[in-house]
Design an enzyme around this catalytic site. Structure first.
Site, PDB file in Angstrom:
ATOM      1  N   ASP A 287     -17.513 -48.413 -63.461  1.00 34.28           N
ATOM      2  CA  ASP A 287     -16.154 -48.179 -63.004  1.00 34.28           C
ATOM      3  C   ASP A 287     -15.806 -46.741 -63.406  1.00 34.28           C
ATOM      4  O   ASP A 287     -16.439 -46.172 -64.304  1.00 34.28           O
ATOM      5  CB  ASP A 287     -15.204 -49.174 -63.662  1.00 34.28           C
ATOM      6  CG  ASP A 287     -13.754 -48.906 -63.330  1.00 34.28           C
ATOM      7  OD1 ASP A 287     -13.448 -48.738 -62.130  1.00 34.28           O
ATOM      8  OD2 ASP A 287     -12.937 -48.830 -64.265  1.00 34.28           O
TER       9      ASP A 287
ATOM     10  N   ASP B 240     -11.914 -55.473 -63.234  1.00 32.29           N
ATOM     11  CA  ASP B 240     -13.378 -55.423 -63.331  1.00 32.29           C
ATOM     12  C   ASP B 240     -13.974 -56.752 -63.771  1.00 32.29           C
ATOM     13  O   ASP B 240     -15.201 -56.901 -63.741  1.00 32.29           O
ATOM     14  CB  ASP B 240     -13.802 -54.342 -64.333  1.00 32.29           C
ATOM     15  CG  ASP B 240     -13.428 -52.945 -63.880  1.00 32.29           C
ATOM     16  OD1 ASP B 240     -13.523 -52.687 -62.667  1.00 32.29           O
ATOM     17  OD2 ASP B 240     -13.039 -52.123 -64.728  1.00 32.29           O
TER      18      ASP B 240
ATOM     19  N   ASP C 118     -13.771 -51.742 -67.766  1.00 31.70           N
ATOM     20  CA  ASP C 118     -12.817 -51.977 -68.846  1.00 31.70           C
ATOM     21  C   ASP C 118     -11.528 -52.631 -68.390  1.00 31.70           C
ATOM     22  O   ASP C 118     -10.732 -53.061 -69.224  1.00 31.70           O
ATOM     23  CB  ASP C 118     -12.477 -50.662 -69.557  1.00 31.70           C
ATOM     24  CG  ASP C 118     -11.550 -49.787 -68.736  1.00 31.70           C
ATOM     25  OD1 ASP C 118     -11.644 -49.841 -67.491  1.00 31.70           O
ATOM     26  OD2 ASP C 118     -10.742 -49.051 -69.322  1.00 31.70           O
TER      27      ASP C 118
END
Length: 803
Positions: free
Chosen positions: A505, A688, A684
């Site tokens: 990410d 996600d 995080d």
């Protein structure tokens, strides 16, 4: 003679009580045991008495009163950790757990209560993890059920951990001392028997020394060797073969044959051999226990960091010592120099220095300024500080880490399960070889049959097979924990060692965002815009939400009907206005402001926030290391394509995608896995979580959301991305040590068992060989340490691949 208590085994009174179990009366020693036994029967759990391997723990008459104490919500919040939805988690130490039968009873007792979703019991460490809905079944009801079943639950704190270790060490050391004393005395008496015929000591004198050998060996067999017999009996009841089976069989055969020789006037007695056998085996177990405690030192240390007391300041700034359970959010607390911070909070002093090494792995103290967050368990250095409590009890960051560590310790890795099956099959082969050895020596030389069979039973080492995985995994978890890496699913290490694609990410993972107001509507000022945006984003743990909170200096306002839409933004009502905060096409219903974060209401845009990002300091080093290992990297982000492209270009990542919804990310992970890739995902945010759960192995940052951490296999407590490379190096080393341990166990048995079968190895030497083999496995596992290689060379990677 009165019959022993059916529940705890204690002597019954002259006028015995009885408990009705399965329609039949059973003697019990007290009303507490009577109530417990009848309660177990009423719950349909009478099979417990057939599954257990020894008498149960005697219930404490005051234990129920102890359970009632936990009805106090102030105490309950210090042991309960909230999970997603209405569920909570509690981890307890349960006194009285002695075997798998106890674990079976606890699991079925608690799973029968409403709202209990999962129960995990580790009979070895006496730890129990319960996931339940406290609205359906309060914590006090869980504890009452445990005490009703005859067990005493205790919070998983420093005192309970110390008591558990002390009890285990004390019991094993007592058995070892009895075995050592018995061995020395048995050897002295055996010396007379060996030299007697040559020194004209015969007749009644030799018989006396044989019976003296029996007297000193009996406590060794009946007391010191009891764990081996209990383990073998438990395995027999479960129709499973473990390492205790051949050991218990060898001890019983030696002792029984020698006793028979004493009764019949025979000359061949082996009381010295059986005492030596038990002593050496217990020595090996004691050393293994010390190594296991050492490996768990760091993860157990998490429970020792929080102090039991705090200095609470009153309205006149006067300190008062209070129990930790009395702290609530908003209290002001003073912590002296060298003291541990009792709760998460905000620093009220201008500056401070705190040591967070046990939490993050960072060895140097961290500088803090007024308003900075301080974490429970960190140590104050330099001067006393004052803080305002924001989270206490199980809501603290430390409690969350301790809960995750406990969850990891209750998991059984796939390699461990495979090792147990291998050990079980190996025990079966050992028993077969023993029978074959007995048959051959019965034909060749019956006088050597007993020694050869005993040597085969003892010299075989399923212990090494069974210990190979737990020893290596436990050591690697401890090494990583010291570096600020918490492994929640031990299987993740095995998978991490073989990944060939890493998906990142962007926002909050590879980059750290900051917010600046660039445009405002005439009806709102900058401070109000930040206040409304921060109040709305307070319901989210996205990195942009935290950046907004850091930019706001005003008190937050209530946000009504707030709703987080992953990948889009947040809606809700603040100060009586329906607001939308997020990317441009979501906030305005159109396509404007793709690169900015917009705050809008039904009439239009109220404020525009420009997102500035800086790449994490160690992100580039991690990407370079992964490339050197031949691992491809990819970025999947919900952010604007231009910003994703810029970050990918700076990091040298060729594959990237922007404007990805969580479903798009999950679909991409599926494509990679179908193509044969083994995928690691690093994220995080709450959005996600589905992607982390769908990966082969996943890593979350401790600064991320609780939901992301709950779905991850590994959590980076230090926040350092470079720890991923260190973790993979440790994983490779762990697999290499596992292979070495298994090769050693196989080589040892291939060499030792034929020698034993041929009668060249006496039983006492076989015991030394077995204990040494098990100890070699444990000591080899202790070599696992990241200091061997920080980044891991290509040569090491190629060597690991060959293994």
């Amino acid at each position: 003679m009165t019959a022993p208590c059916h529940h705890c085994g204690a002597p019954t009174a002259d006028v015995p009580l009885t408990a009705t179990l399965e329609g039949a009366p059973r003697p019990v020693c007290s009303s507490a045991c009577q109530g417990t036994a009848e309660w177990i029967d009423a719950q349909g759990l009478s099979d417990y008495y057939r599954l257990r391997r020894g008498p149960s723990h005697k219930p404490d008459a005051e234990s129920d009163a102890g359970a009632q104490v936990w009805r106090d919500p102030r105490l309950a919040r210090h042991v309960l950790r909230p999970l997603s939805g209405k569920r909570s988690e509690v981890c307890l130490l349960v006194d009285g757990v002695r075997c798998g039968g106890c674990a079976w009873l606890i699991e079925r007792t608690l799973m029968g209560l409403p709202g209990v979703h999962r129960v995990q019991v580790n009979a070895m460490t006496r730890r129990t993890r319960i996931i339940f809905d406290p609205h359906q079944t309060p914590l006090s009801s869980l504890l009452e059920a445990l005490t009703g079943a005859g067990y005493q639950p205790r919070p998983l704190d420093a005192r309970a951990l110390d008591d558990a270790r002390r009890d285990e060490s004390k019991q094993l050391l007592k058995r070892l001392l009895v075995a050592g004393f018995g061995m020395m005395q048995a050897m002295m008496f055996a010396l007379v028997l060996y030299l007697g015929p040559d020194n004209e000591i015969q007749g009644a004198t030799l018989e006396l020394f044989r019976w003296l050998g029996f007297l000193v060996a009996s406590p060794v067999v009946l007391y010191s060797a009891r764990p081996f017999f209990a383990g073998a009996l438990q395995a027999w009841r479960a129709r499973h073969l473990n390492m205790d089976v051949p050991i218990a069989l060898a001890i019983a055969v030696i002792y029984g044959a020698s006793f028979f020789q004493c009764l019949t006037g025979g000359t061949e007695v082996y009381f010295d051999s059986v005492a030596m056998l038990v002593f050496f085996l217990l020595t090996g177990r004691y050393l293994e226990m010390r190594a296991r405690h050492r490996a768990l030192d760091h993860t157990d240390a998490l429970a020792r960091l929080t102090p039991s007391w705090a200095e609470k300041l009153d309205s006149d700034d006067q300190p008062h010592r209070v129990a930790l359970s009395e702290l609530v959010s908003g209290d002001r607390v003073r912590v002296r120099d060298g003291g541990s911070i009792p709760a998460d909070g905000l620093l009220l002093d201008s500056r401070a220095r705190v040591d967070e090494s046990l939490l993050s792995g960072e060895s140097r103290p961290v500088e803090k300024c007024a308003g900075d967050r301080v974490i429970a368990g960190s140590v104050v250095q330099g001067q006393a500080i004052t803080l305002q409590v924001t989270h206490c009890g199980e809501d603290t960051f430390l409690a969350n880490l301790a809960g995750l560590a406990t969850r990891a310790q209750t998991e059984r890795p796939r390699l461990a399960r495979a090792g147990e099956k291998t050990a079980s099959r190996f025990v079966l082969r050992v028993l077969g070889l023993t029978a074959l050895t007995a048959l051959v020596w019965a034909i060749v030389d019956p006088s050597r049959l007993l020694d050869a069979c005993l040597a085969v039973l003892v010299v075989s080492c399923p212990c090494a097979f069974a210990l190979a995985v737990p020893a290596a995994i436990t050591r690697s978890l401890s090494v990583l924990a010291r570096q600020g890496v918490l492994v929640l699913r031990p299987d993740g290490l095995e998978i991490l060692a073989g990944v060939d694609r890493v998906v990142f990410d962007k926002t909050g993972t590879l980059t750290e965002p900051s917010i600046a107001v660039t445009a405002l509507d005439d009806s709102i000022d900058m401070d109000t815009a930040l206040q409304w945006a921060a109040s709305l984003s307070d319901t989210s743990e996205h990195p942009l939400s935290r950046a907004l909170a850091n930019s706001n200096d005003r008190a937050l306002l209530p946000a009504h009907h707030a709703r987080v839409l992953p990948g889009l933004g947040i809606t809700g009502t603040v100060a009586g206005r329906a607001l939308r905060l997020g990317r441009g096409d979501f906030a305005t219903g159109g396509g404007e402001g793709e690169d900015d974060l917009l705050l809008a209401d039904n009439e239009g845009v109220l404020a525009r926030f420009q997102v500035h990002e800086r790449i994490r300091a160690d992100a580039g080093d991690l990407i370079d290391q992964l490339t050197a290992w031949g691992i491809e990297s990819e970025i999947l982000s919900g952010d604007a394509r231009a910003r994703v492209a810029e970050v990918a270009s700076q990091l040298g990542v060729a594959a990237w995608r922007g404007r990805c919804m969580p479903t798009d990310k999950l679909a991409r992970i599926g494509e990679l896995r179908q193509a044969g890739h083994r995928v690691l995902v690093v994220g995080d945010g709450s959005n996600d979580a589905p992607v982390l759960a769908g990966a082969d192995v996943s890593v979350a940052l401790s600064s991320g959301s609780d939901l992301a951490q709950a779905q991850a296999d590994i959590v980076l407590c230090s926040g350092r991305l470079s720890a991923i490379a260190e973790c993979r190096t440790v994983a490779r080393t762990t697999l290499r040590v596992l292979a070495q341990n298994q090769r050693w166990a196989l080589s040892y048995n291939l060499c030792a068992m034929p020698l034993a079968a041929m009668g060249w190895v006496p039983p006492w030497l076989a015991a030394i060989g077995m204990s040494t083999s098990s100890l070699v496995v444990v000591l080899n596992a202790l070599r696992i340490d990241r200091k061997r290689s920080h980044a891991g060379s290509i040569q090491e990677v190629q060597e690991g691949a060959r293994l």
